[in-house]
Design a protein around this motif. Structure first.
Motif, PDB file in Angstrom:
ATOM      1  N   GLU A 197       0.630  -1.050   0.076  1.00  0.00           N
ATOM      2  CA  GLU A 197      -0.341   0.262   0.227  1.00  0.00           C
ATOM      3  C   GLU A 197       0.800   1.183   0.187  1.00  0.00           C
ATOM      4  O   GLU A 197       0.820   2.341  -0.410  1.00  0.00           O
ATOM      5  CB  GLU A 197      -1.066  -0.215   1.199  1.00  0.00           C
ATOM      6  CG  GLU A 197      -1.728   1.046   1.195  1.00  0.00           C
ATOM      7  CD  GLU A 197      -2.739   1.173   0.062  1.00  0.00           C
ATOM      8  OE1 GLU A 197      -3.842   1.637  -0.560  1.00  0.00           O
ATOM      9  OE2 GLU A 197      -3.808  -0.182  -0.325  1.00  0.00           O
ATOM     10  N   PHE A 198       2.197   1.359   0.578  1.00  0.00           N
ATOM     11  CA  PHE A 198       3.206   2.130   1.061  1.00  0.00           C
ATOM     12  C   PHE A 198       3.644   2.593  -0.648  1.00  0.00           C
ATOM     13  O   PHE A 198       3.756   3.691  -1.078  1.00  0.00           O
ATOM     14  CB  PHE A 198       3.800   2.153   1.965  1.00  0.00           C
ATOM     15  CG  PHE A 198       4.939   2.893   1.407  1.00  0.00           C
ATOM     16  CD1 PHE A 198       5.265   4.009   2.405  1.00  0.00           C
ATOM     17  CD2 PHE A 198       6.482   2.953   0.477  1.00  0.00           C
ATOM     18  CE1 PHE A 198       6.408   4.742   2.802  1.00  0.00           C
ATOM     19  CE2 PHE A 198       6.978   3.492   1.256  1.00  0.00           C
ATOM     20  CZ  PHE A 198       7.283   5.330   1.174  1.00  0.00           C
ATOM     21  N   ALA A 199       3.807   1.219  -1.272  1.00  0.00           N
ATOM     22  CA  ALA A 199       4.424   1.054  -3.165  1.00  0.00           C
ATOM     23  C   ALA A 199       3.461   2.398  -3.353  1.00  0.00           C
ATOM     24  O   ALA A 199       3.774   2.662  -4.406  1.00  0.00           O
ATOM     25  CB  ALA A 199       5.235   0.086  -3.053  1.00  0.00           C
ATOM     26  N   LYS A 200       2.060   2.204  -3.413  1.00  0.00           N
ATOM     27  CA  LYS A 200       1.154   2.303  -4.356  1.00  0.00           C
ATOM     28  C   LYS A 200       1.245   4.040  -3.983  1.00  0.00           C
ATOM     29  O   LYS A 200       1.002   5.249  -5.131  1.00  0.00           O
ATOM     30  CB  LYS A 200       0.135   2.212  -3.776  1.00  0.00           C
ATOM     31  CG  LYS A 200      -0.210   0.992  -5.089  1.00  0.00           C
ATOM     32  CD  LYS A 200      -1.646   0.050  -4.449  1.00  0.00           C
ATOM     33  CE  LYS A 200      -1.672  -1.443  -4.724  1.00  0.00           C
ATOM     34  NZ  LYS A 200      -3.927  -2.133  -4.050  1.00  0.00           N
ATOM     35  N   LYS A 201       0.747   4.579  -3.272  1.00  0.00           N
ATOM     36  CA  LYS A 201       0.802   6.022  -3.047  1.00  0.00           C
ATOM     37  C   LYS A 201       2.376   6.702  -3.151  1.00  0.00           C
ATOM     38  O   LYS A 201       2.319   8.132  -2.774  1.00  0.00           O
ATOM     39  CB  LYS A 201       0.534   5.642  -1.158  1.00  0.00           C
ATOM     40  CG  LYS A 201      -1.057   5.379  -1.312  1.00  0.00           C
ATOM     41  CD  LYS A 201      -1.559   5.671   0.090  1.00  0.00           C
ATOM     42  CE  LYS A 201      -3.488   4.969   0.577  1.00  0.00           C
ATOM     43  NZ  LYS A 201      -3.713   5.090   1.525  1.00  0.00           N
ATOM     44  N   ARG A 202       3.311   6.347  -2.316  1.00  0.00           N
ATOM     45  CA  ARG A 202       4.723   7.011  -2.728  1.00  0.00           C
ATOM     46  C   ARG A 202       5.373   6.572  -3.976  1.00  0.00           C
ATOM     47  O   ARG A 202       6.712   6.538  -3.932  1.00  0.00           O
ATOM     48  CB  ARG A 202       5.617   6.139  -1.501  1.00  0.00           C
ATOM     49  CG  ARG A 202       4.901   6.928  -0.110  1.00  0.00           C
ATOM     50  CD  ARG A 202       4.139   8.721  -0.138  1.00  0.00           C
ATOM     51  NE  ARG A 202       5.286   9.002   0.054  1.00  0.00           N
ATOM     52  CZ  ARG A 202       6.024   9.310   1.521  1.00  0.00           C
ATOM     53  NH1 ARG A 202       4.907   8.718   2.665  1.00  0.00           N
ATOM     54  NH2 ARG A 202       6.881  10.328   1.495  1.00  0.00           N
ATOM     55  N   SER A 203       4.729   6.112  -5.044  1.00  0.00           N
ATOM     56  CA  SER A 203       5.722   6.143  -5.726  1.00  0.00           C
ATOM     57  C   SER A 203       6.707   4.869  -6.217  1.00  0.00           C
ATOM     58  O   SER A 203       8.432   5.351  -6.287  1.00  0.00           O
ATOM     59  CB  SER A 203       5.987   7.553  -6.796  1.00  0.00           C
ATOM     60  OG  SER A 203       4.770   8.397  -6.927  1.00  0.00           O
ATOM     61  N   THR A 204       6.911   3.532  -5.471  1.00  0.00           N
ATOM     62  CA  THR A 204       7.740   2.700  -5.497  1.00  0.00           C
ATOM     63  C   THR A 204       7.241   1.597  -6.116  1.00  0.00           C
ATOM     64  O   THR A 204       6.051   1.189  -5.604  1.00  0.00           O
ATOM     65  CB  THR A 204       7.994   3.206  -3.812  1.00  0.00           C
ATOM     66  OG1 THR A 204       8.704   3.854  -3.829  1.00  0.00           O
ATOM     67  CG2 THR A 204       9.564   2.039  -3.844  1.00  0.00           C
ATOM     68  N   ILE A 205       8.128   0.797  -5.901  1.00  0.00           N
ATOM     69  CA  ILE A 205       7.451  -0.149  -6.293  1.00  0.00           C
ATOM     70  C   ILE A 205       9.087  -1.131  -6.126  1.00  0.00           C
ATOM     71  O   ILE A 205      10.227  -0.860  -5.582  1.00  0.00           O
ATOM     72  CB  ILE A 205       8.480  -0.638  -7.987  1.00  0.00           C
ATOM     73  CG1 ILE A 205       7.972  -0.169  -9.260  1.00  0.00           C
ATOM     74  CG2 ILE A 205       8.683  -2.053  -9.075  1.00  0.00           C
ATOM     75  CD1 ILE A 205       8.100   0.716 -10.325  1.00  0.00           C
TER      76      ILE A 205
END
Length: 338
Positions: A197-205
């Motif tokens: 969920e963090f990755a989706k919201k913070r432009s991260t893969i």
């Protein structure tokens, strides 16, 4: 007369803590000065490691013992034990990632095995919980410990117990756990405790052995000083690096090319922010040219807006084509070139 942030912080340090505590001496330059730009081993307040300077601090406390400066290898008879960077940004309508911008100043001390302190004087804004997480995780992998505080009484406590290593270490560890609790409370609230969920919201893969942070940086962001994008990029870099400290970190700028990077390396090699981005261990700047398998049309569309600010049609274009790149990087159809 309105005082600058530096003047406010330095006056408070002197008024609250004085020049010496139990034989631990303070180095500070209360007046406007360039002395703080010198390495600590040469009388200044700048810390770094293996030739990389992380910026000057506002104050440092030291004891009269031998110490080797990790920035330049110079041995002196003054051993720093606390390096502090301070700001009253919380009273100046600064919030969000603006607060990350000075994180790296005290980090130089941490990389030397010193206790680094980022002091954000209480104001109308709150400290971003992300900062507590950044410092907590940095403390997991660097030689020293990093504390984020809003009250100088923490520094007073550290000075009071420094000469008892067991008590000092226990105090630092307990404070780090408090920091983690603040970070984790936000992580649970905003991301449901889920890194996906963090990755989706913070432009991260997030992959098994590496992580990709993507951003719409352009060459102009690093050549036009008025944009201050370099400061923001560095702050986001350290956030990602330390949140995923056990992974290789690719910092992807899909609006830029290798030629842009080469130009910046040549012409901005004395720029502090660019130098940090290019020299931080385990961090690798990547561009559209470094995406293996990228569709030629996607590349063409992104390069058509490479020098445009991300707003209006350019913003729409960037989001549309970056979304496709991200999807294919996640699926494995695209890969980052080594």
């Amino acid at each position: 007369m309105a005082y600058s942030s530096d003047e406010i912080i330095k006056r408070e340090i002197l008024d609250t803590l004085g020049h010496e505590t139990k034989g631990i001496k303070l180095r500070i330059f209360p007046q406007s000065s360039n002395e703080d730009q010198k390495p600590f081993s040469e009388g200044g307040l700048t810390f770094g490691f293996e030739g990389v300077s992380y910026g000057s601090c506002d104050a440092a406390w030291y004891v009269d013992e031998k110490w080797v400066d990790g920035l330049n290898g110079k041995e002196i008879n003054k051993k720093p034990v606390i390096a502090l960077e301070g700001t009253d940004a919380l009273s100046r309508n600064s919030a969000g990632n603006a607060l990350y911008q000075r994180f790296h100043h005290a980090l130089g001390g941490v990389k030397n095995g010193i206790v680094g302190v980022y002091y954000l004087k209480k104001g109308t804004q709150k400290i971003q919980p992300d900062l507590f997480g950044m410092a907590y995780f940095a403390s997991k992998v660097e030689k020293g410990r990093y504390l984020v505080i809003d009250d100088l009484s923490v520094v007073k406590d550290l000075l009071d117990c420094y000469h008892d290593p067991v008590v000092f270490s226990a105090y630092v560890d307990a404070y780090l756990e408090k920091m983690y609790e603040i970070f984790n409370a936000k992580f649970q609230q905003f991301y449901n405790g889920d890194w996906k969920e963090f990755a989706k919201k913070r432009s991260t893969i997030i992959k098994d052995d590496y992580v990709i942070k993507y951003a719409g940086r352009s060459r102009r962001n690093f050549t036009d000083g008025s944009q201050r994008a370099g400061h923001i990029a560095v702050g986001e870099m350290f956030l990602t690096k330390y949140y995923f400290y056990d992974k290789k970190f690719y910092y992807l700028f899909p609006k830029m090319t290798r030629e842009d990077i080469e130009m910046l390396d040549k012409n901005k090699n004395t720029d502090k922010e660019w130098f940090l981005l290019r020299n931080e261990p385990n961090v690798f700047i990547k561009t559209i040219d470094d995406i293996d398998g990228v569709d030629k049309n996607i590349k063409k569309k992104l390069l058509q807006i490479k020098d445009e600010p991300l707003k209006g049609d350019a913003f729409t274009t960037f989001n549309a084509y970056t979304k496709e790149i991200v999807s294919k990087l996640e699926s494995g159809e695209y890969r980052i070139k080594e």
